[in-house]
Design a protein around this motif. Structure first.
Motif, PDB file in Angstrom:
ATOM      1  N   ARG A 155     -10.151  -0.103  10.992  1.00 16.62           N
ATOM      2  CA  ARG A 155      -9.107   0.519  11.815  1.00 16.62           C
ATOM      3  C   ARG A 155      -7.734  -0.058  11.501  1.00 16.62           C
ATOM      4  N   HIS A 156      -7.723  -1.223  10.865  1.00 20.49           N
ATOM      5  CA  HIS A 156      -6.461  -1.920  10.622  1.00 20.49           C
ATOM      6  C   HIS A 156      -6.133  -2.076   9.137  1.00 20.49           C
ATOM      7  N   ALA A 157      -7.139  -1.900   8.278  1.00 16.71           N
ATOM      8  CA  ALA A 157      -6.929  -2.121   6.844  1.00 16.71           C
ATOM      9  C   ALA A 157      -8.012  -1.397   6.056  1.00 16.71           C
ATOM     10  N   ARG A 158      -7.728  -1.211   4.776  1.00 20.99           N
ATOM     11  CA  ARG A 158      -8.782  -0.750   3.872  1.00 20.99           C
ATOM     12  C   ARG A 158      -9.691  -1.959   3.677  1.00 20.99           C
ATOM     13  N   VAL A 159     -10.989  -1.788   3.851  1.00 22.42           N
ATOM     14  CA  VAL A 159     -11.932  -2.903   3.783  1.00 22.42           C
ATOM     15  C   VAL A 159     -12.829  -2.730   2.563  1.00 22.42           C
ATOM     16  N   LEU A 160     -12.876  -3.783   1.730  1.00 25.51           N
ATOM     17  CA  LEU A 160     -13.720  -3.780   0.536  1.00 25.51           C
ATOM     18  C   LEU A 160     -14.688  -4.951   0.620  1.00 25.51           C
ATOM     19  N   PRO A 161     -15.919  -4.713   1.102  1.00 18.16           N
ATOM     20  CA  PRO A 161     -16.898  -5.800   1.187  1.00 18.16           C
ATOM     21  C   PRO A 161     -17.560  -6.012  -0.179  1.00 18.16           C
ATOM     22  N   VAL A 162     -17.299  -7.147  -0.804  1.00 15.80           N
ATOM     23  CA  VAL A 162     -17.785  -7.376  -2.170  1.00 15.80           C
ATOM     24  C   VAL A 162     -18.996  -8.303  -2.229  1.00 15.80           C
ATOM     25  N   PRO A 169       1.732  -1.849  -4.463  1.00 18.64           N
ATOM     26  CA  PRO A 169       2.409  -2.786  -3.568  1.00 18.64           C
ATOM     27  C   PRO A 169       1.511  -3.379  -2.477  1.00 18.64           C
ATOM     28  N   ASP A 170       0.214  -3.290  -2.623  1.00 21.19           N
ATOM     29  CA  ASP A 170      -0.717  -3.745  -1.593  1.00 21.19           C
ATOM     30  C   ASP A 170      -0.522  -5.209  -1.214  1.00 21.19           C
ATOM     31  N   LEU A 171      -0.783  -5.497   0.057  1.00 23.88           N
ATOM     32  CA  LEU A 171      -0.981  -6.858   0.519  1.00 23.88           C
ATOM     33  C   LEU A 171      -2.484  -6.993   0.661  1.00 23.88           C
ATOM     34  N   ILE A 172      -3.059  -7.927  -0.055  1.00 28.99           N
ATOM     35  CA  ILE A 172      -4.503  -8.098  -0.052  1.00 28.99           C
ATOM     36  C   ILE A 172      -4.822  -9.429   0.614  1.00 28.99           C
ATOM     37  N   VAL A 173      -5.630  -9.365   1.653  1.00 28.07           N
ATOM     38  CA  VAL A 173      -6.092 -10.552   2.345  1.00 28.07           C
ATOM     39  C   VAL A 173      -7.577 -10.687   2.037  1.00 28.07           C
ATOM     40  N   VAL A 174      -7.989 -11.893   1.664  1.00 32.11           N
ATOM     41  CA  VAL A 174      -9.396 -12.148   1.367  1.00 32.11           C
ATOM     42  C   VAL A 174      -9.983 -12.909   2.541  1.00 32.11           C
ATOM     43  N   GLY A 175     -11.058 -12.381   3.090  1.00 35.62           N
ATOM     44  CA  GLY A 175     -11.778 -13.040   4.177  1.00 35.62           C
ATOM     45  C   GLY A 175     -13.151 -13.453   3.696  1.00 35.62           C
ATOM     46  N   ASP A 176     -13.629 -14.601   4.157  1.00 36.47           N
ATOM     47  CA  ASP A 176     -14.928 -15.134   3.742  1.00 36.47           C
ATOM     48  C   ASP A 176     -15.831 -15.237   4.961  1.00 36.47           C
ATOM     49  N   LEU A 189       3.021  -6.840   9.874  1.00 36.24           N
ATOM     50  CA  LEU A 189       3.614  -5.891   8.925  1.00 36.24           C
ATOM     51  C   LEU A 189       4.344  -4.778   9.675  1.00 36.24           C
ATOM     52  N   ASP A 190       3.738  -4.298  10.768  1.00 38.14           N
ATOM     53  CA  ASP A 190       4.385  -3.255  11.579  1.00 38.14           C
ATOM     54  C   ASP A 190       5.695  -3.752  12.179  1.00 38.14           C
ATOM     55  N   MET A 191       5.690  -4.989  12.699  1.00 38.62           N
ATOM     56  CA  MET A 191       6.905  -5.553  13.294  1.00 38.62           C
ATOM     57  C   MET A 191       8.024  -5.677  12.270  1.00 38.62           C
ATOM     58  N   MET A 192       7.659  -5.960  11.027  1.00 36.59           N
ATOM     59  CA  MET A 192       8.650  -6.121   9.964  1.00 36.59           C
ATOM     60  C   MET A 192       9.063  -4.779   9.358  1.00 36.59           C
ATOM     61  N   GLY A 193       8.402  -3.706   9.773  1.00 39.04           N
ATOM     62  CA  GLY A 193       8.715  -2.392   9.223  1.00 39.04           C
ATOM     63  C   GLY A 193       8.230  -2.230   7.793  1.00 39.04           C
ATOM     64  N   SER A 194       7.217  -3.002   7.423  1.00 38.98           N
ATOM     65  CA  SER A 194       6.688  -2.956   6.058  1.00 38.98           C
ATOM     66  C   SER A 194       5.882  -1.682   5.831  1.00 38.98           C
ATOM     67  N   ARG A 195       5.976  -1.186   4.628  1.00 36.82           N
ATOM     68  CA  ARG A 195       5.189  -0.008   4.251  1.00 36.82           C
ATOM     69  C   ARG A 195       4.065  -0.381   3.296  1.00 36.82           C
ATOM     70  N   ARG A 196       3.826  -1.684   3.139  1.00 40.52           N
ATOM     71  CA  ARG A 196       2.763  -2.144   2.251  1.00 40.52           C
ATOM     72  C   ARG A 196       1.397  -1.772   2.808  1.00 40.52           C
ATOM     73  N   PRO A 197       0.544  -1.195   1.983  1.00 41.85           N
ATOM     74  CA  PRO A 197      -0.832  -0.970   2.431  1.00 41.85           C
ATOM     75  C   PRO A 197      -1.546  -2.320   2.550  1.00 41.85           C
ATOM     76  N   LEU A 198      -2.378  -2.446   3.556  1.00 39.60           N
ATOM     77  CA  LEU A 198      -3.135  -3.684   3.786  1.00 39.60           C
ATOM     78  C   LEU A 198      -4.578  -3.471   3.371  1.00 39.60           C
ATOM     79  N   THR A 199      -5.064  -4.379   2.536  1.00 39.89           N
ATOM     80  CA  THR A 199      -6.458  -4.336   2.091  1.00 39.89           C
ATOM     81  C   THR A 199      -7.108  -5.649   2.448  1.00 39.89           C
ATOM     82  N   LEU A 200      -8.292  -5.592   3.037  1.00 44.77           N
ATOM     83  CA  LEU A 200      -9.087  -6.775   3.347  1.00 44.77           C
ATOM     84  C   LEU A 200     -10.282  -6.790   2.417  1.00 44.77           C
ATOM     85  N   ALA A 220     -12.224  -1.678  -7.839  1.00 44.24           N
ATOM     86  CA  ALA A 220     -11.626  -0.700  -8.757  1.00 44.24           C
ATOM     87  C   ALA A 220     -10.406  -0.008  -8.168  1.00 44.24           C
ATOM     88  N   VAL A 221     -10.400   0.228  -6.870  1.00 42.94           N
ATOM     89  CA  VAL A 221      -9.276   0.913  -6.228  1.00 42.94           C
ATOM     90  C   VAL A 221      -7.988   0.088  -6.334  1.00 42.94           C
TER      91      VAL A 221
END
Length: 189
Positions: free
Chosen positions: A101-108, A46-53, A73-84, A122-123
């Motif tokens: 500190r705010h999301a799982r970070v995957l620097p590709v 159920p991840d929410l994935i945000v891509v940053g460039d 996401l916190d304000m909405m009470g979401s339990r979705r994990p956040l990945t950047l 892969a995760v």
């Protein structure tokens, strides 16, 4: 859409993995948050994935984005994990630490090689298990039987084809045998 930019290569891989691309700017609880791309998964991912460039966003802007999404996401009470997922030149370690500190970070990085990109992400991707080959299973079984020195060990290995219940039942009977025999001997005296 072509896959020429690192963002689009990430997008293609996530789309093939079953993630759904959501429109940008990202709208969460009435807040509009800009990012290079965003994806949402469905159960069991159920991840929410945000891509940053990093070519288009400064480290401070990346941090504002991930903090904004996290707070929304916190304000909405979401339990979705956040990945950047960070594409482009790798940010400094201190920046990655602040982002994590705010999301799982995957620097590709530039993500030019599909295999390398799959490794970095892969995760988020479904696990690919090797196909079972009957001949390998039979070879393993033969090696186990050949290596078995104890009659009980051999018996339990042979029962393995019948399943775990058959093995555990037979093992329980064999464990109880000395006590049953001792009780029978004691009762006859």
């Amino acid at each position: 859409m072509t896959e020429t930019t690192p963002v689009e290569r990430v997008a293609a891989l996530l789309k093939n993995a079953g993630f759904r691309r959501i429109p940008i700017p990202l709208s969460i609880g009435g807040l509009q948050i800009d990012a290079a791309a965003a994806f949402v998964g469905v159960s069991p991912r159920p991840d929410l994935i945000v891509v940053g460039d990093t070519l288009d966003q400064t480290p401070a802007r990346l941090q504002q984005t991930v903090e904004g999404v996290g707070r929304a996401l916190d304000m909405m009470g979401s339990r979705r994990p956040l990945t950047l997922v960070v594409v482009g030149p790798r940010p400094e370690s201190s920046t990655l630490t602040r982002l994590s500190r705010h999301a799982r970070v995957l620097p590709v990085g530039d993500a030019s090689d599909r295999s390398n990109l799959e490794n970095w992400l892969a995760v988020l991707l479904p696990l690919k298990l090797p196909e079972l080959q009957e001949s390998r299973a039979d070879d393993a079984f033969d090696k186990l039987i050949q290596g078995a020195r104890d009659p009980l060990e051999r018996e339990l290995i042979e029962l393995a084809h019948a399943g775990a219940t058959a093995v555990s039942s037979r093992l329980a009977v064999r464990v109880d045998e000395p006590f049953v025999e001792a009780n029978d001997t004691g009762a006859r005296q």
